[in-house]
Design a protein around this motif. Sequence first.
Motif, PDB file in Angstrom:
ATOM      1  N   PHE A 134       0.844  -1.200   0.000  1.00  0.00           N
ATOM      2  CA  PHE A 134       0.000   0.000   0.000  1.00  0.00           C
ATOM      3  C   PHE A 134       0.881   1.253   0.000  1.00  0.00           C
ATOM      4  CE2 PHE A 134      -1.859  -3.387   2.640  1.00  0.00           C
ATOM      5  CZ  PHE A 134      -2.956  -3.726   1.860  1.00  0.00           C
ATOM      6  N   PRO A 135       1.599   1.492  -1.087  1.00  0.00           N
ATOM      7  CA  PRO A 135       2.568   2.601  -1.105  1.00  0.00           C
ATOM      8  C   PRO A 135       1.940   3.977  -0.910  1.00  0.00           C
ATOM      9  CG  PRO A 135       2.248   1.689  -3.317  1.00  0.00           C
ATOM     10  CD  PRO A 135       1.574   0.764  -2.363  1.00  0.00           C
ATOM     11  N   LEU A 136       0.720   4.189  -1.414  1.00  0.00           N
ATOM     12  CA  LEU A 136       0.091   5.505  -1.271  1.00  0.00           C
ATOM     13  C   LEU A 136      -0.215   5.805   0.192  1.00  0.00           C
ATOM     14  CD1 LEU A 136      -1.128   8.078  -2.435  1.00  0.00           C
ATOM     15  CD2 LEU A 136      -3.276   6.834  -2.793  1.00  0.00           C
ATOM     16  N   ASN A 137      -0.839   4.857   0.867  1.00  0.00           N
ATOM     17  CA  ASN A 137      -1.167   5.049   2.275  1.00  0.00           C
ATOM     18  C   ASN A 137       0.078   5.226   3.134  1.00  0.00           C
ATOM     19  OD1 ASN A 137      -3.467   3.097   1.120  1.00  0.00           O
ATOM     20  ND2 ASN A 137      -4.348   4.336   2.752  1.00  0.00           N
ATOM     21  N   THR A 139       2.905   6.500   2.378  1.00  0.00           N
ATOM     22  CA  THR A 139       3.702   7.707   2.090  1.00  0.00           C
ATOM     23  C   THR A 139       2.835   8.964   2.123  1.00  0.00           C
ATOM     24  OG1 THR A 139       3.435   7.279  -0.290  1.00  0.00           O
ATOM     25  CG2 THR A 139       5.460   6.505   0.750  1.00  0.00           C
ATOM     26  N   THR A 140       1.701   8.873   2.818  1.00  0.00           N
ATOM     27  CA  THR A 140       0.822  10.026   3.002  1.00  0.00           C
ATOM     28  C   THR A 140       0.981  10.526   4.427  1.00  0.00           C
ATOM     29  OG1 THR A 140      -0.803   9.216   1.384  1.00  0.00           O
ATOM     30  CG2 THR A 140      -1.555  10.851   2.974  1.00  0.00           C
ATOM     31  N   ASP A 176      -4.870  15.112  -0.198  1.00  0.00           N
ATOM     32  CA  ASP A 176      -4.086  16.304  -0.511  1.00  0.00           C
ATOM     33  C   ASP A 176      -4.412  17.458   0.426  1.00  0.00           C
ATOM     34  OD1 ASP A 176      -2.845  14.985  -2.554  1.00  0.00           O
ATOM     35  OD2 ASP A 176      -4.132  15.784  -4.140  1.00  0.00           O
ATOM     36  N   SER A 179      -2.605  16.476   4.027  1.00  0.00           N
ATOM     37  CA  SER A 179      -1.267  15.891   4.075  1.00  0.00           C
ATOM     38  C   SER A 179      -0.217  16.883   3.607  1.00  0.00           C
ATOM     39  CB  SER A 179      -1.201  14.625   3.211  1.00  0.00           C
ATOM     40  OG  SER A 179      -1.405  14.933   1.843  1.00  0.00           O
ATOM     41  N   TYR A 321      13.460   5.326  -3.012  1.00  0.00           N
ATOM     42  CA  TYR A 321      12.626   5.629  -1.847  1.00  0.00           C
ATOM     43  C   TYR A 321      13.390   6.593  -0.949  1.00  0.00           C
ATOM     44  CZ  TYR A 321       9.557   4.879   2.159  1.00  0.00           C
ATOM     45  OH  TYR A 321       8.689   5.062   3.204  1.00  0.00           O
TER      46      TYR A 321
END
Length: 356
Positions: A134-137, A139-140, A176, A179, A321
Amino acid sequence: MPLIMLSSPHAHGGDSVRMIMLTVILALLPAAAVSVYLFGWLALLLIMTCMLSALITEAVCLKWMGRPVSTLLDNSAALTGLFLALTLPAATPWWMAVLGSVFAIVLGKQLYGGLGYNIFNPALSARVILLISFPLNMTTWIMPMTAGDPAINLYDFSTCATLFLAGPGALQLGFDAISMASPLGYVKTEATLGVPVSEALKAYDYSYLDAFLGFEAGSIGETSALALLIGGIFLLARHSITWHIPFTYIATVLLLSGLFNTLNPDQFAPPMFHLFAGGLILCAFFMATDPVSSPVTPLGQVVFAVGCGVITWAIRTWGGYPEGAMFAVLLMNCAVPLIDHYFRPRVYGHDHRNES
Protein backbone atom coordinates in the motif's frame (compact mmCIF):
# COMPACT_ATOMS: atom_id res chain seq x y z
CA MET A 1 14.15 -22.51 25.45
CA PRO A 2 14.30 -19.71 22.88
CA LEU A 3 14.68 -17.09 25.58
CA ILE A 4 18.29 -18.20 26.06
CA MET A 5 19.10 -16.28 22.89
CA LEU A 6 18.35 -13.07 24.76
CA SER A 7 21.38 -13.55 27.00
CA SER A 8 23.36 -11.31 24.68
CA PRO A 9 25.26 -8.15 25.66
CA HIS A 10 21.90 -6.36 25.62
CA ALA A 11 20.65 -8.16 28.75
CA HIS A 12 22.58 -7.50 31.93
CA GLY A 13 22.03 -8.12 35.59
CA GLY A 14 19.73 -11.10 35.24
CA ASP A 15 16.74 -9.08 34.05
CA SER A 16 13.83 -11.20 32.89
CA VAL A 17 12.53 -11.01 29.33
CA ARG A 18 9.39 -9.36 30.68
CA MET A 19 11.42 -6.63 32.38
CA ILE A 20 13.60 -6.06 29.30
CA MET A 21 10.54 -5.63 27.09
CA LEU A 22 8.89 -3.35 29.65
CA THR A 23 12.06 -1.24 29.80
CA VAL A 24 11.97 -0.70 26.02
CA ILE A 25 8.27 0.17 26.18
CA LEU A 26 9.04 2.78 28.85
CA ALA A 27 11.86 4.14 26.68
CA LEU A 28 9.40 4.62 23.82
CA LEU A 29 6.88 6.53 25.93
CA PRO A 30 8.46 9.97 25.23
CA ALA A 31 8.19 9.38 21.47
CA ALA A 32 4.64 8.07 21.87
CA ALA A 33 3.68 11.11 23.95
CA VAL A 34 5.07 13.51 21.35
CA SER A 35 3.19 11.62 18.62
CA VAL A 36 -0.07 12.18 20.50
CA TYR A 37 0.78 15.87 20.92
CA LEU A 38 1.50 16.21 17.19
CA PHE A 39 -1.22 14.00 15.75
CA GLY A 40 -3.80 13.91 18.50
CA TRP A 41 -6.34 11.12 18.65
CA LEU A 42 -5.08 9.64 15.38
CA ALA A 43 -1.79 8.66 17.00
CA LEU A 44 -3.48 7.26 20.11
CA LEU A 45 -5.97 5.24 18.06
CA LEU A 46 -3.16 3.90 15.89
CA ILE A 47 -1.00 2.89 18.88
CA MET A 48 -3.89 1.21 20.70
CA THR A 49 -5.04 -0.65 17.59
CA CYS A 50 -1.58 -1.99 16.75
CA MET A 51 -0.83 -3.09 20.31
CA LEU A 52 -4.22 -4.73 20.82
CA SER A 53 -4.07 -6.47 17.42
CA ALA A 54 -0.57 -7.76 18.16
CA LEU A 55 -1.67 -9.15 21.52
CA ILE A 56 -4.75 -10.85 20.05
CA THR A 57 -2.75 -12.30 17.16
CA GLU A 58 -0.09 -13.61 19.55
CA ALA A 59 -2.78 -15.21 21.74
CA VAL A 60 -4.36 -16.94 18.74
CA CYS A 61 -0.96 -18.22 17.55
CA LEU A 62 -0.03 -19.52 21.00
CA LYS A 63 -3.40 -21.24 21.37
CA TRP A 64 -3.16 -22.80 17.92
CA MET A 65 0.36 -24.10 18.60
CA GLY A 66 -0.59 -25.49 22.00
CA ARG A 67 1.60 -23.10 23.95
CA PRO A 68 0.55 -21.34 27.16
CA VAL A 69 -1.24 -18.07 26.48
CA SER A 70 0.37 -16.72 29.63
CA THR A 71 3.43 -16.10 27.44
CA LEU A 72 1.68 -12.86 26.48
CA LEU A 73 2.81 -11.52 29.85
CA ASP A 74 6.40 -11.27 28.56
CA ASN A 75 5.37 -7.95 26.89
CA SER A 76 7.04 -8.86 23.57
CA ALA A 77 3.80 -8.74 21.56
CA ALA A 78 2.81 -5.40 23.09
CA LEU A 79 6.25 -4.02 22.25
CA THR A 80 6.00 -5.25 18.67
CA GLY A 81 2.63 -3.51 18.29
CA LEU A 82 4.02 -0.28 19.73
CA PHE A 83 7.08 -0.46 17.49
CA LEU A 84 4.91 -0.94 14.43
CA ALA A 85 2.57 1.92 15.31
CA LEU A 86 5.47 4.34 15.73
CA THR A 87 6.77 3.51 12.24
CA LEU A 88 3.42 4.23 10.55
CA PRO A 89 1.97 7.48 9.19
CA ALA A 90 -0.79 9.06 11.24
CA ALA A 91 -3.14 8.60 8.29
CA THR A 92 -2.87 4.80 8.42
CA PRO A 93 -6.43 3.36 8.44
CA TRP A 94 -7.51 0.85 11.07
CA TRP A 95 -7.50 -2.16 8.76
CA MET A 96 -3.88 -1.54 7.75
CA ALA A 97 -2.90 -1.24 11.40
CA VAL A 98 -4.54 -4.59 12.13
CA LEU A 99 -3.07 -6.21 9.02
CA GLY A 100 0.41 -4.93 9.84
CA SER A 101 0.17 -6.27 13.39
CA VAL A 102 -0.85 -9.69 12.10
CA PHE A 103 2.08 -9.65 9.66
CA ALA A 104 4.49 -8.66 12.44
CA ILE A 105 3.44 -11.44 14.81
CA VAL A 106 2.74 -14.25 12.35
CA LEU A 107 5.28 -13.68 9.57
CA GLY A 108 7.90 -11.77 11.52
CA LYS A 109 7.90 -13.76 14.74
CA GLN A 110 5.82 -16.94 15.15
CA LEU A 111 6.66 -18.33 11.71
CA TYR A 112 10.27 -18.65 12.88
CA GLY A 113 9.33 -20.32 16.16
CA GLY A 114 8.45 -17.39 18.37
CA LEU A 115 10.46 -15.08 20.59
CA GLY A 116 14.18 -15.63 20.26
CA TYR A 117 14.10 -17.29 16.84
CA ASN A 118 13.11 -14.47 14.46
CA ILE A 119 15.90 -13.39 12.13
CA PHE A 120 14.28 -10.07 11.19
CA ASN A 121 12.85 -7.32 13.33
CA PRO A 122 9.10 -8.18 13.30
CA ALA A 123 7.82 -4.60 13.28
CA LEU A 124 10.13 -3.51 10.47
CA SER A 125 9.25 -6.61 8.47
CA ALA A 126 5.56 -5.73 8.71
CA ARG A 127 6.20 -2.11 7.79
CA VAL A 128 8.05 -3.10 4.63
CA ILE A 129 5.22 -5.45 3.65
CA LEU A 130 2.71 -2.63 4.14
CA LEU A 131 4.89 -0.20 2.19
CA ILE A 132 5.16 -2.56 -0.77
CA SER A 133 1.48 -3.46 -0.67
CA PHE A 134 0.00 0.00 0.00
CA PRO A 135 2.57 2.60 -1.11
CA LEU A 136 0.09 5.51 -1.27
CA ASN A 137 -1.17 5.05 2.28
CA MET A 138 2.34 4.49 3.61
CA THR A 139 3.70 7.71 2.09
CA THR A 140 0.82 10.03 3.00
CA TRP A 141 1.86 12.26 5.89
CA ILE A 142 -0.80 14.07 7.89
CA MET A 143 -0.08 17.68 8.83
CA PRO A 144 0.75 17.78 12.55
CA MET A 145 -1.16 20.14 14.81
CA THR A 146 1.95 22.30 14.96
CA ALA A 147 1.60 23.10 11.24
CA GLY A 148 0.63 26.65 10.41
CA ASP A 149 -2.90 25.86 9.26
CA PRO A 150 -3.87 22.17 9.74
CA ALA A 151 -6.90 21.24 7.67
CA ILE A 152 -8.56 19.29 10.48
CA ASN A 153 -8.52 19.37 14.26
CA LEU A 154 -6.64 16.24 15.32
CA TYR A 155 -7.58 16.88 18.94
CA ASP A 156 -11.25 16.29 18.09
CA PHE A 157 -12.07 12.64 18.78
CA SER A 158 -15.04 12.44 16.41
CA THR A 159 -13.03 13.80 13.48
CA CYS A 160 -10.10 11.46 14.11
CA ALA A 161 -12.30 8.42 14.65
CA THR A 162 -14.05 9.09 11.34
CA LEU A 163 -10.75 9.53 9.52
CA PHE A 164 -9.27 6.42 11.16
CA LEU A 165 -12.27 4.19 10.45
CA ALA A 166 -13.61 5.53 7.14
CA GLY A 167 -10.83 7.59 5.55
CA PRO A 168 -10.78 11.25 4.43
CA GLY A 169 -13.67 10.69 2.04
CA ALA A 170 -16.04 10.47 5.00
CA LEU A 171 -14.94 13.98 5.96
CA GLN A 172 -15.45 15.15 2.38
CA LEU A 173 -11.72 15.75 2.12
CA GLY A 174 -8.98 14.27 -0.02
CA PHE A 175 -5.55 13.26 1.23
CA ASP A 176 -4.09 16.30 -0.51
CA ALA A 177 -6.08 18.59 1.79
CA ILE A 178 -4.75 17.11 5.02
CA SER A 179 -1.27 15.89 4.08
CA MET A 180 2.17 17.35 3.45
CA ALA A 181 5.50 16.04 2.19
CA SER A 182 8.06 14.74 4.64
CA PRO A 183 11.46 16.51 4.59
CA LEU A 184 13.18 13.45 3.12
CA GLY A 185 10.49 13.01 0.49
CA TYR A 186 10.50 16.67 -0.49
CA VAL A 187 14.27 16.85 -0.89
CA LYS A 188 14.27 13.61 -2.87
CA THR A 189 11.54 14.85 -5.21
CA GLU A 190 13.24 18.19 -5.75
CA ALA A 191 16.57 16.47 -6.43
CA THR A 192 14.99 14.54 -9.32
CA LEU A 193 14.03 17.94 -10.78
CA GLY A 194 17.58 19.22 -10.49
CA VAL A 195 16.93 21.52 -7.52
CA PRO A 196 19.98 21.89 -5.23
CA VAL A 197 19.59 20.52 -1.71
CA SER A 198 20.07 23.91 -0.06
CA GLU A 199 17.31 25.47 -2.18
CA ALA A 200 14.98 22.55 -1.51
CA LEU A 201 15.47 22.88 2.26
CA LYS A 202 14.88 26.62 2.04
CA ALA A 203 11.70 26.15 0.01
CA TYR A 204 10.44 23.56 2.51
CA ASP A 205 11.19 26.03 5.31
CA TYR A 206 13.10 23.27 7.05
CA SER A 207 14.29 23.98 10.59
CA TYR A 208 16.77 21.84 12.50
CA LEU A 209 15.20 22.97 15.76
CA ASP A 210 11.71 21.96 14.61
CA ALA A 211 13.06 18.61 13.42
CA PHE A 212 14.86 18.07 16.73
CA LEU A 213 11.71 18.80 18.71
CA GLY A 214 9.41 16.91 16.34
CA PHE A 215 7.47 19.60 14.48
CA GLU A 216 7.82 17.97 11.05
CA ALA A 217 5.86 15.46 8.99
CA GLY A 218 6.75 11.78 9.17
CA SER A 219 5.83 8.53 10.86
CA ILE A 220 4.27 9.25 14.24
CA GLY A 221 7.20 7.95 16.29
CA GLU A 222 10.15 9.20 14.26
CA THR A 223 9.53 12.93 14.15
CA SER A 224 11.03 13.99 17.50
CA ALA A 225 14.75 13.37 17.75
CA LEU A 226 14.68 14.73 21.30
CA ALA A 227 12.08 12.21 22.51
CA LEU A 228 13.93 9.32 20.87
CA LEU A 229 17.27 10.40 22.34
CA ILE A 230 15.71 10.55 25.80
CA GLY A 231 14.48 6.98 25.33
CA GLY A 232 17.82 5.85 23.93
CA ILE A 233 19.75 7.33 26.84
CA PHE A 234 17.35 5.60 29.21
CA LEU A 235 18.11 2.25 27.55
CA LEU A 236 21.84 2.89 27.78
CA ALA A 237 21.58 3.88 31.42
CA ARG A 238 19.59 0.73 32.15
CA HIS A 239 22.18 -1.36 30.26
CA SER A 240 19.38 -2.71 28.07
CA ILE A 241 21.53 -1.85 25.04
CA THR A 242 25.19 -1.01 24.53
CA TRP A 243 26.65 1.96 22.66
CA HIS A 244 28.16 -0.07 19.82
CA ILE A 245 25.20 -0.21 17.43
CA PRO A 246 23.45 3.18 17.90
CA PHE A 247 26.59 5.31 18.06
CA THR A 248 28.37 3.50 15.22
CA TYR A 249 25.23 3.52 13.05
CA ILE A 250 24.65 7.25 13.50
CA ALA A 251 28.37 8.10 13.20
CA THR A 252 28.60 6.22 9.90
CA VAL A 253 25.70 8.17 8.40
CA LEU A 254 27.11 11.47 9.69
CA LEU A 255 30.58 10.69 8.36
CA LEU A 256 29.40 9.76 4.87
CA SER A 257 26.93 12.62 4.59
CA GLY A 258 29.49 15.12 5.93
CA LEU A 259 32.17 13.98 3.50
CA PHE A 260 29.97 14.07 0.41
CA ASN A 261 28.22 17.28 1.45
CA THR A 262 31.62 18.93 1.70
CA LEU A 263 32.50 17.73 -1.80
CA ASN A 264 29.18 18.75 -3.38
CA PRO A 265 26.69 20.58 -1.11
CA ASP A 266 24.22 21.07 -3.96
CA GLN A 267 23.75 17.33 -4.49
CA PHE A 268 24.27 15.80 -1.05
CA ALA A 269 22.28 16.68 2.06
CA PRO A 270 24.19 17.86 5.17
CA PRO A 271 24.80 15.57 8.16
CA MET A 272 22.34 17.26 10.53
CA PHE A 273 19.55 16.81 8.01
CA HIS A 274 20.24 13.07 7.84
CA LEU A 275 20.40 12.88 11.62
CA PHE A 276 17.05 14.51 12.37
CA ALA A 277 15.01 13.55 9.28
CA GLY A 278 13.31 10.19 8.97
CA GLY A 279 13.79 7.16 11.17
CA LEU A 280 17.56 7.11 11.70
CA ILE A 281 17.49 7.65 15.47
CA LEU A 282 14.48 5.35 15.94
CA CYS A 283 16.21 2.55 14.04
CA ALA A 284 19.62 3.16 15.60
CA PHE A 285 18.52 2.99 19.24
CA PHE A 286 15.45 0.76 19.08
CA MET A 287 15.30 -1.38 15.91
CA ALA A 288 18.91 -2.23 15.10
CA THR A 289 19.62 -3.08 18.76
CA ASP A 290 17.04 -5.88 18.86
CA PRO A 291 19.02 -8.56 20.78
CA VAL A 292 17.60 -11.43 18.73
CA SER A 293 18.30 -10.08 15.24
CA SER A 294 21.63 -8.31 15.89
CA PRO A 295 25.16 -9.71 16.46
CA VAL A 296 26.18 -10.90 19.90
CA THR A 297 29.76 -9.59 20.08
CA PRO A 298 30.77 -5.93 20.39
CA LEU A 299 32.96 -6.07 17.29
CA GLY A 300 30.22 -7.81 15.35
CA GLN A 301 27.78 -5.11 16.43
CA VAL A 302 30.12 -2.41 15.13
CA VAL A 303 30.38 -4.15 11.75
CA PHE A 304 26.61 -4.57 11.69
CA ALA A 305 26.08 -0.89 12.50
CA VAL A 306 28.53 0.30 9.86
CA GLY A 307 26.61 -1.75 7.29
CA CYS A 308 23.32 -0.21 8.47
CA GLY A 309 24.79 3.28 8.18
CA VAL A 310 26.22 2.79 4.70
CA ILE A 311 22.99 1.29 3.35
CA THR A 312 20.82 3.95 4.98
CA TRP A 313 22.83 6.80 3.47
CA ALA A 314 23.11 5.10 0.07
CA ILE A 315 19.36 4.53 -0.23
CA ARG A 316 18.55 8.04 0.93
CA THR A 317 21.03 9.48 -1.56
CA TRP A 318 20.56 7.34 -4.66
CA GLY A 319 17.61 5.05 -3.99
CA GLY A 320 14.12 5.43 -5.36
CA TYR A 321 12.63 5.63 -1.85
CA PRO A 322 13.45 8.64 0.37
CA GLU A 323 14.06 6.64 3.56
CA GLY A 324 16.56 3.81 3.86
CA ALA A 325 16.87 3.14 7.60
CA MET A 326 14.33 0.32 7.85
CA PHE A 327 15.62 -1.40 4.70
CA ALA A 328 19.17 -1.10 6.01
CA VAL A 329 18.34 -2.83 9.31
CA LEU A 330 16.46 -5.66 7.59
CA LEU A 331 19.22 -6.21 5.04
CA MET A 332 21.84 -6.32 7.77
CA ASN A 333 19.65 -8.71 9.76
CA CYS A 334 20.30 -11.16 6.91
CA ALA A 335 24.04 -10.82 7.50
CA VAL A 336 23.94 -11.42 11.26
CA PRO A 337 24.68 -15.18 11.09
CA LEU A 338 27.70 -14.47 8.89
CA ILE A 339 28.88 -11.66 11.16
CA ASP A 340 28.50 -13.85 14.24
CA HIS A 341 30.46 -16.61 12.50
CA TYR A 342 33.48 -14.45 11.70
CA PHE A 343 33.45 -12.26 14.79
CA ARG A 344 32.62 -14.80 17.47
CA PRO A 345 34.98 -14.90 20.46
CA ARG A 346 37.98 -17.17 20.02
CA VAL A 347 37.98 -20.08 22.44
CA TYR A 348 41.27 -20.27 24.31
CA GLY A 349 43.47 -23.01 22.86
CA HIS A 350 41.11 -23.64 19.91
CA ASP A 351 42.16 -22.88 16.33
CA HIS A 352 39.16 -22.06 14.10
CA ARG A 353 41.31 -22.57 11.01
CA ASN A 354 41.01 -26.29 11.51
CA GLU A 355 37.23 -26.14 11.14
CA SER A 356 35.70 -27.18 7.86
